[in-house]
Design an enzyme around this catalytic site. Structure first.
Site, PDB file in Angstrom:
ATOM      1  N   ASP A   1       0.166   4.235  -2.614  1.00 25.54           N
ATOM      2  CA  ASP A   1      -0.032   5.655  -2.268  1.00 25.54           C
ATOM      3  C   ASP A   1       0.881   6.551  -3.094  1.00 25.54           C
ATOM      4  O   ASP A   1       0.468   7.616  -3.573  1.00 25.54           O
ATOM      5  CB  ASP A   1       0.241   5.873  -0.780  1.00 25.54           C
ATOM      6  CG  ASP A   1      -0.833   5.257   0.111  1.00 25.54           C
ATOM      7  OD1 ASP A   1      -1.893   4.887  -0.420  1.00 25.54           O
ATOM      8  OD2 ASP A   1      -0.602   5.156   1.331  1.00 25.54           O
TER       9      ASP A   1
ATOM     10  N   GLU B   1      -8.803   5.031  -6.553  1.00 28.40           N
ATOM     11  CA  GLU B   1      -7.855   5.363  -7.623  1.00 28.40           C
ATOM     12  C   GLU B   1      -8.513   6.177  -8.730  1.00 28.40           C
ATOM     13  O   GLU B   1      -8.010   6.249  -9.842  1.00 28.40           O
ATOM     14  CB  GLU B   1      -7.254   4.083  -8.204  1.00 28.40           C
ATOM     15  CG  GLU B   1      -8.229   3.167  -8.910  1.00 28.40           C
ATOM     16  CD  GLU B   1      -8.885   2.150  -7.984  1.00 28.40           C
ATOM     17  OE1 GLU B   1      -9.262   1.074  -8.468  1.00 28.40           O
ATOM     18  OE2 GLU B   1      -9.018   2.433  -6.777  1.00 28.40           O
TER      19      GLU B   1
ATOM     20  N   HIS C   1       0.804  -1.232   0.000  1.00 20.02           N
ATOM     21  CA  HIS C   1       0.000   0.000   0.000  1.00 20.02           C
ATOM     22  C   HIS C   1       0.830   1.273   0.000  1.00 20.02           C
ATOM     23  O   HIS C   1       0.417   2.264  -0.625  1.00 20.02           O
ATOM     24  CB  HIS C   1      -0.979  -0.017   1.175  1.00 20.02           C
ATOM     25  CG  HIS C   1      -2.115  -0.984   0.973  1.00 20.02           C
ATOM     26  ND1 HIS C   1      -3.204  -0.700   0.194  1.00 20.02           N
ATOM     27  CD2 HIS C   1      -2.302  -2.253   1.433  1.00 20.02           C
ATOM     28  CE1 HIS C   1      -4.042  -1.731   0.182  1.00 20.02           C
ATOM     29  NE2 HIS C   1      -3.509  -2.686   0.925  1.00 20.02           N
TER      30      HIS C   1
END
Length: 394
Positions: free
Chosen positions: A267, A293, A263
């Site tokens: 990011d 997203e 993750h």
């Protein structure tokens, strides 16, 4: 003897009258200063605070010229004032007062020598064309105002917070004695202190406002801001009868990026995608993270062909550039884009054009086009199959 006494009494009476007039003038000046002080403290935005200083203060005290320099590291103040201007756009808002005389600088170095480290002491003295003209600008710089008088004396007020110079406030007068070096500066010192505190407070308030309208991960606007901005852009499109395009963008295979790289890497990819999209937009376009997203873009005054070119440019710039992860690894990324148009309605059209309903239709049409882009293989721009959404002029 009597005549001498009479002459002395008359002189004393004139002196007393002069002192009384001066006392009344000072009382009136203090009353106006107190009124302005309360307005400064009660200012609801940075733009309102600056307008009070640059416009209202000049008028209330009959000053020939007022200007201000503010430190603007990283364009923070510029973005805040731009956001404030956008909040006041639309038919139900008043145009904010112009901020003629305001200069924003990335560094305080150009004005620091004016005060030589004296952060709490105003400088009063004669106007020097070479030294002081850059602070006030050209005499005819503001066409909607009366021509600026020839300046003869100036007061330069340092603005500081926590021991750091953050700007300066400047008053200019055609009267050479108004800002004499020997004049008292108590009121000006008080004004500088109040303005400095109010500026600091206004900046903090604007930061909070922007935080509520900004996606903290990517730094672009959030969905709340987009929904507010969309209504404004639709109102402007109706009023001025121009086209409005909406792009809905989705990062392809984002789950796979998260699953494979984690993750934190996902990011970083989202941050990079947000910056890449923003880099391809024009001044006045709007980008926001819609969720997950997904990003959404508004393109005002963009006919179909122009909007399609911008969308394709965004898609191509992302596809052509591998993204750097925190691990140092580069990975490819692509986006799918849905495009929908709000176009000018033909003369005499009677189609309902409620702004909220139009906003929902526009975004939904772009979203449906995005689904088609995904189904057709991703990494492409697809135009909405819905007939062009039309809006009546306001």
């Amino acid at each position: 003897m009597d005549s001498d006494l009479q002459a002395e009494n008359q002189a004393l009476r004139r002196q007393l009258d002069s002192l009384l007039r001066e006392a009344r003038n000072n009382e009136e000046k203090m009353r106006r200063f107190d009124q302005l002080e309360h307005r400064l403290i009660g200012a609801r935005s940075m733009a309102e605070l600056l307008s009070l200083l640059l416009n209202d203060y000049r008028q209330a005290f009959g000053i020939d010229a007022v200007s201000m320099v503010l430190l603007d590291r990283d364009d923070e103040a510029s973005r805040m004032l731009d956001a404030e201007r956008h909040r006041h756009e639309g038919p139900n808002h008043h145009e904010p007062a112009p901020l003629d005389g305001l200069t924003l600088l990335p560094s305080i170095a150009p004005i620091a020598p004016l005060f030589q480290g004296q952060l709490h002491q105003p400088w009063l003295g004669p106007f020097n064309e070479q030294r002081h003209r850059p602070l006030f600008g050209a005499p005819h710089a503001a066409p909607h105002r009366a021509p600026q008088a020839t300046l003869a004396s100036v007061a330069l007020l340092p603005l500081s917070r926590h021991g750091e110079l953050i700007g300066s406030l400047h008053f200019g007068s055609s009267d050479p004695s108004r800002y004499d070096r020997g004049a008292g500066t108590q009121l000006l010192e008080r004004l500088a202190a109040i303005v400095s505190v109010c500026l600091d407070s206004a900046l903090n308030q604007e930061r909070l406002k922007l935080a509520g309208l900004t996606d903290m991960l990517t730094g672009v606007h959030n969905r709340r801001y987009f929904e507010h901005r969309c209504l404004i852009e639709i109102a402007q499109a109706r009023r001025y009868r121009h086209d409005l395009a909406c792009l809905f963008l989705d990062l392809d295979h984002f789950k796979a990026i998260n699953d494979r790289h984690g993750h934190p890497a996902g990011d970083e990819v989202l941050r990079s995608i947000g910056h890449l999209i923003q880099s391809q937009l024009r001044l006045g376009d709007t980008i926001a993270r819609f969720g997950g997203e997904e990003f959404v873009v508004l393109l005002p005054q963009a006919p179909l062909q122009h909007a399609r070119e911008i969308a394709e440019r965004i898609r191509a710039s992302i596809a052509a550039r591998a993204l750097l992860l925190p691990s140092g690894e580069f990975i490819p990324a692509t986006v799918s884009v849905g495009l929908a148009m709000l176009e000018r309605a033909p003369e005499g059209s009677r189609e309902p054009d409620d702004k909220q309903a139009l906003a929902l239709r526009l975004v939904d049409a772009a979203d449906q086009a995005l689904y088609r882009a995904k189904a057709e293989g991703r990494n492409r721009v697809v135009l909405s199959s819905e007939p062009r959404i039309q809006a009546l002029s306001a």
